[in-house]
Scaffold this motif. Sequence first.
Motif, PDB file in Angstrom:
ATOM      1  N   GLU A  91      -1.698  14.835  -4.697  1.00 15.14           N
ATOM      2  CA  GLU A  91      -1.720  15.153  -3.279  1.00 15.14           C
ATOM      3  C   GLU A  91      -3.008  14.690  -2.624  1.00 15.14           C
ATOM      4  N   ARG A  92      -4.051  14.816  -3.372  1.00 18.07           N
ATOM      5  CA  ARG A  92      -5.365  14.445  -2.837  1.00 18.07           C
ATOM      6  C   ARG A  92      -5.620  12.974  -3.203  1.00 18.07           C
ATOM      7  N   ILE A  93      -4.873  12.106  -2.537  1.00 21.15           N
ATOM      8  CA  ILE A  93      -4.989  10.665  -2.800  1.00 21.15           C
ATOM      9  C   ILE A  93      -5.940  10.061  -1.780  1.00 21.15           C
ATOM     10  N   VAL A  94      -7.060   9.557  -2.262  1.00 16.22           N
ATOM     11  CA  VAL A  94      -8.054   9.011  -1.338  1.00 16.22           C
ATOM     12  C   VAL A  94      -8.017   7.487  -1.397  1.00 16.22           C
ATOM     13  N   HIS A  95      -8.129   6.883  -0.239  1.00 19.36           N
ATOM     14  CA  HIS A  95      -8.128   5.424  -0.160  1.00 19.36           C
ATOM     15  C   HIS A  95      -9.549   4.899   0.022  1.00 19.36           C
ATOM     16  N   VAL A  96      -9.933   3.993  -0.859  1.00 15.79           N
ATOM     17  CA  VAL A  96     -11.212   3.304  -0.697  1.00 15.79           C
ATOM     18  C   VAL A  96     -10.899   1.971  -0.049  1.00 15.79           C
TER      19      VAL A  96
ATOM     20  N   ALA B 159      -6.782  11.326  -7.039  1.00 20.13           N
ATOM     21  CA  ALA B 159      -6.259   9.975  -7.237  1.00 20.13           C
ATOM     22  C   ALA B 159      -6.957   9.033  -6.272  1.00 20.13           C
ATOM     23  N   LEU B 160      -7.226   7.822  -6.766  1.00 21.94           N
ATOM     24  CA  LEU B 160      -7.925   6.825  -5.961  1.00 21.94           C
ATOM     25  C   LEU B 160      -7.006   5.625  -5.779  1.00 21.94           C
ATOM     26  N   PHE B 161      -6.828   5.243  -4.522  1.00 20.86           N
ATOM     27  CA  PHE B 161      -6.146   3.988  -4.263  1.00 20.86           C
ATOM     28  C   PHE B 161      -7.185   3.044  -3.674  1.00 20.86           C
ATOM     29  N   VAL B 162      -7.565   2.081  -4.472  1.00 18.00           N
ATOM     30  CA  VAL B 162      -8.673   1.198  -4.095  1.00 18.00           C
ATOM     31  C   VAL B 162      -8.109  -0.111  -3.548  1.00 18.00           C
ATOM     32  N   ALA B 163      -8.761  -0.649  -2.523  1.00 12.92           N
ATOM     33  CA  ALA B 163      -8.182  -1.746  -1.740  1.00 12.92           C
ATOM     34  C   ALA B 163      -7.938  -3.045  -2.492  1.00 12.92           C
TER      35      ALA B 163
ATOM     36  N   ALA C  51       0.831  -1.200   0.000  1.00  9.55           N
ATOM     37  CA  ALA C  51       0.000   0.000   0.000  1.00  9.55           C
ATOM     38  C   ALA C  51       0.868   1.254   0.000  1.00  9.55           C
ATOM     39  N   ARG C  52       1.988   1.174   0.758  1.00  7.97           N
ATOM     40  CA  ARG C  52       2.907   2.325   0.742  1.00  7.97           C
ATOM     41  C   ARG C  52       3.451   2.566  -0.660  1.00  7.97           C
ATOM     42  N   LEU C  53       3.742   1.466  -1.340  1.00  4.72           N
ATOM     43  CA  LEU C  53       4.247   1.600  -2.709  1.00  4.72           C
ATOM     44  C   LEU C  53       3.250   2.322  -3.607  1.00  4.72           C
ATOM     45  N   ALA C  54       1.983   1.992  -3.400  1.00  2.00           N
ATOM     46  CA  ALA C  54       0.956   2.629  -4.215  1.00  2.00           C
ATOM     47  C   ALA C  54       0.946   4.139  -3.969  1.00  2.00           C
ATOM     48  N   VAL C  55       1.048   4.503  -2.695  1.00  2.00           N
ATOM     49  CA  VAL C  55       1.065   5.927  -2.365  1.00  2.00           C
ATOM     50  C   VAL C  55       2.305   6.589  -2.958  1.00  2.00           C
ATOM     51  N   ASP C  56       3.439   5.923  -2.801  1.00  3.24           N
ATOM     52  CA  ASP C  56       4.680   6.463  -3.374  1.00  3.24           C
ATOM     53  C   ASP C  56       4.506   6.739  -4.861  1.00  3.24           C
ATOM     54  N   HIS C  57       3.936   5.771  -5.520  1.00  5.97           N
ATOM     55  CA  HIS C  57       3.748   5.881  -6.966  1.00  5.97           C
ATOM     56  C   HIS C  57       2.893   7.092  -7.323  1.00  5.97           C
ATOM     57  N   LEU C  58       1.782   7.237  -6.632  1.00  5.57           N
ATOM     58  CA  LEU C  58       0.883   8.351  -6.945  1.00  5.57           C
ATOM     59  C   LEU C  58       1.493   9.692  -6.542  1.00  5.57           C
ATOM     60  N   ALA C  59       2.175   9.675  -5.415  1.00  5.47           N
ATOM     61  CA  ALA C  59       2.804  10.917  -4.958  1.00  5.47           C
ATOM     62  C   ALA C  59       3.880  11.354  -5.946  1.00  5.47           C
ATOM     63  N   ALA C  60       4.616  10.384  -6.447  1.00  3.06           N
ATOM     64  CA  ALA C  60       5.671  10.699  -7.405  1.00  3.06           C
ATOM     65  C   ALA C  60       5.100  11.335  -8.676  1.00  3.06           C
TER      66      ALA C  60
ATOM     67  N   GLY D 291       4.081  13.638   3.789  1.00  2.42           N
ATOM     68  CA  GLY D 291       3.538  14.864   4.345  1.00  2.42           C
ATOM     69  C   GLY D 291       2.152  15.199   3.807  1.00  2.42           C
ATOM     70  N   LEU D 292       1.427  14.162   3.407  1.00  4.06           N
ATOM     71  CA  LEU D 292       0.085  14.406   2.852  1.00  4.06           C
ATOM     72  C   LEU D 292      -0.975  14.001   3.864  1.00  4.06           C
ATOM     73  N   GLU D 293      -2.115  14.595   3.729  1.00  2.00           N
ATOM     74  CA  GLU D 293      -3.182  14.279   4.663  1.00  2.00           C
ATOM     75  C   GLU D 293      -3.991  13.088   4.149  1.00  2.00           C
ATOM     76  N   PRO D 294      -4.076  12.070   4.950  1.00  2.00           N
ATOM     77  CA  PRO D 294      -4.812  10.886   4.495  1.00  2.00           C
ATOM     78  C   PRO D 294      -6.316  11.154   4.469  1.00  2.00           C
ATOM     79  N   TYR D 295      -6.964  10.500   3.531  1.00  2.00           N
ATOM     80  CA  TYR D 295      -8.415  10.599   3.478  1.00  2.00           C
ATOM     81  C   TYR D 295      -8.945   9.216   3.099  1.00  2.00           C
ATOM     82  N   VAL D 296      -9.756   8.685   3.996  1.00  2.00           N
ATOM     83  CA  VAL D 296     -10.169   7.293   3.820  1.00  2.00           C
ATOM     84  C   VAL D 296     -11.683   7.200   3.694  1.00  2.00           C
TER      85      VAL D 296
END
Lengths: 333, 333
Positions: free
Chosen positions: A180-185, A237-241, A167-176, A208-213
Amino acid sequence: MSRRPTLYDVAERAGVSKSLASLALQGSPKVAPSSRDAILAAADELGYRPNRTASSLVRQRTSTIGVHILDLHNPVFAEILDGVQERARQRGYSTLLVTGNADPSTERTEITGLLESRVEGLVLIAHRLSDADLEEFAREVPTVVVTWRTDGVPGLDSVSGDDEHGARLAVDHLAALGHERIVHVTGGDNRIARERRAGYEQGMAAHGLEPYVVDGSFTESGGYAGALTALDAGATALFVANDLAAIGALAALRDRGLRVPEDVALVGYDGMRLLESLDVTTVAQPLAEMGRVAADLLTDRIAQPGRESTYRRVETRVVARGSSGPRRGAARR
Amino acid sequence: MSRRPTLYDVAERAGVSKSLASLALQGSPKVAPSSRDAILAAADELGYRPNRTASSLVRQRTSTIGVHILDLHNPVFAEILDGVQERARQRGYSTLLVTGNADPSTERTEITGLLESRVEGLVLIAHRLSDADLEEFAREVPTVVVTWRTDGVPGLDSVSGDDEHGARLAVDHLAALGHERIVHVTGGDNRIARERRAGYEQGMAAHGLEPYVVDGSFTESGGYAGALTALDAGATALFVANDLAAIGALAALRDRGLRVPEDVALVGYDGMRLLESLDVTTVAQPLAEMGRVAADLLTDRIAQPGRESTYRRVETRVVARGSSGPRRGAARR
DNA sequence: ACGATTCGTTGGAACGTTCCAACACCCACG
DNA sequence: CGTGGGTGTTGGAACGTTCCAACGAATCGT
């Protein structure tokens, strides 16, 4: 007589004893070529089929492993199953497959059935068993759990990817990519979903981003509903489970008239094959490989029951596709 | 002693005979409540599990049906399997599942294995067996073939949709939308693919349209490649031989930068669930229902082996979605 | 009070294999 | 010419159940 022919029938027709017939059919080198031929011919003429239940009974082994699969409809599990079957077959085992349809109590009774069939081992491709049940089963028969780590249960091995890390990798990828507004479903309230969520939160914090779940589930409809909520919250951006839910999210994006990835980026989790065609980025696990490893661990443990409990981690990596970053098709043109 | 407890152990501990223990565990009403309780308690304390292989041997029945599935990766088959499992379980049967991975010879040996396990019936969710093999198996054990009609083999039933008719419906649907250049991407050279192709050709003829057929297969890659050829031929609508290939075709359209349905319409075949999320029109078959019907036919035939060979047709219909006609998302807005 | 019936229980046979100990036969060896 | 060792072959026991025939004891009707 329409009764199925037995060894006695074969032996009688070949003019030998049942014992010799048995030997011959097992390919023993001690039987004379002439009798061997006669026995094989007799078996063939009668349409003889050895009776595995009788054989299992006397040999005290069934050469069968039991497989429980959480949900037949998720292609991810099918891909794992495929690896299990392949390796089990190679090692001389048949597989007896059951589903609990995600209901703990039918799951329990189905697995009990496997035990009564005297399977020599158990592969659980995800499960919803209580710890007590799991320990009970593992005590009776070698068991391996696929899909999440299970430690401290004697007689039990496990295989999985590292969900938190993935999951961290997914965030890294999107952040790269500048999101910034990456929401996790989420995938609901279960162990894997929680780990993926934790990884997401850690990843967001690291950047340093604010999580939103938002709440979701491991199904298409869960992804669909979750995605809609996420969009209302202004996600870019959506990171879906999981992948199945990502497909649902894709539908939500389409229904909202949003383009992927221009308007919103999408990343799933699991690595199911279909997503390749859909050009959706995913955190991939080597599914068939997980199945193979599971089968290997199991057959090893059957051969050597005392072995200490082991956990095998498989590698998890982001497979970047068009749903995040520049579109593949466009790039190709 | 770490040997698994047997009936004898239970009986001894309860202070009764093995026969009475057997009776009690089967829930016979003839055993006295006091002994019943003692036996059940003893069984529980010992962790006794009845041995199904022994039971099968003496009862001369295994209460198991064998299922062969052509390809685990096609979710369509998984959905059929689900129906089979559900109904089989209801009727008191377990299922033993094997795959031949689309290879006729491993298919043969796998099914032979099922027969040695003395399954009471066989469900073949698609197969590649020769007629001779099929007849041999059907002669030995009640058999039902799912996915296409198989007549004239004694002891064998079948369930399917009407593929020719279904394909015609797809053409009707596209023609009604005003499409003329409807290209068919085939499913390769097999019976079902041929029927769907024939239906397509009939449909085109009925509408006074010129048929145009390109080679494909029942896989994503087949659909992808076929779609590219079809597009080169100037297709405005694609009728792809199955849903998996339709997903491949979708990828081809995306990679060409074409919009669906504005530039090109797309229709698949099978009715797999996922296509709902993808908003792709398909000729749907009631998959789980087919599985249930198969299990029903099989259990009926097991109960009544002499019954004449029957064929059950399930209804096939076009499920219109956004990939043909006005986009669903747009319309909703 | 006595045979008939019911109730609860039991031993034994059977299911179709595998495997072990034992056997008959033949050949070679001393 | 006897002995020792193969080589092939065999009957029997075992695996863990189910089910049948048969049993003793208790209960019933007459």
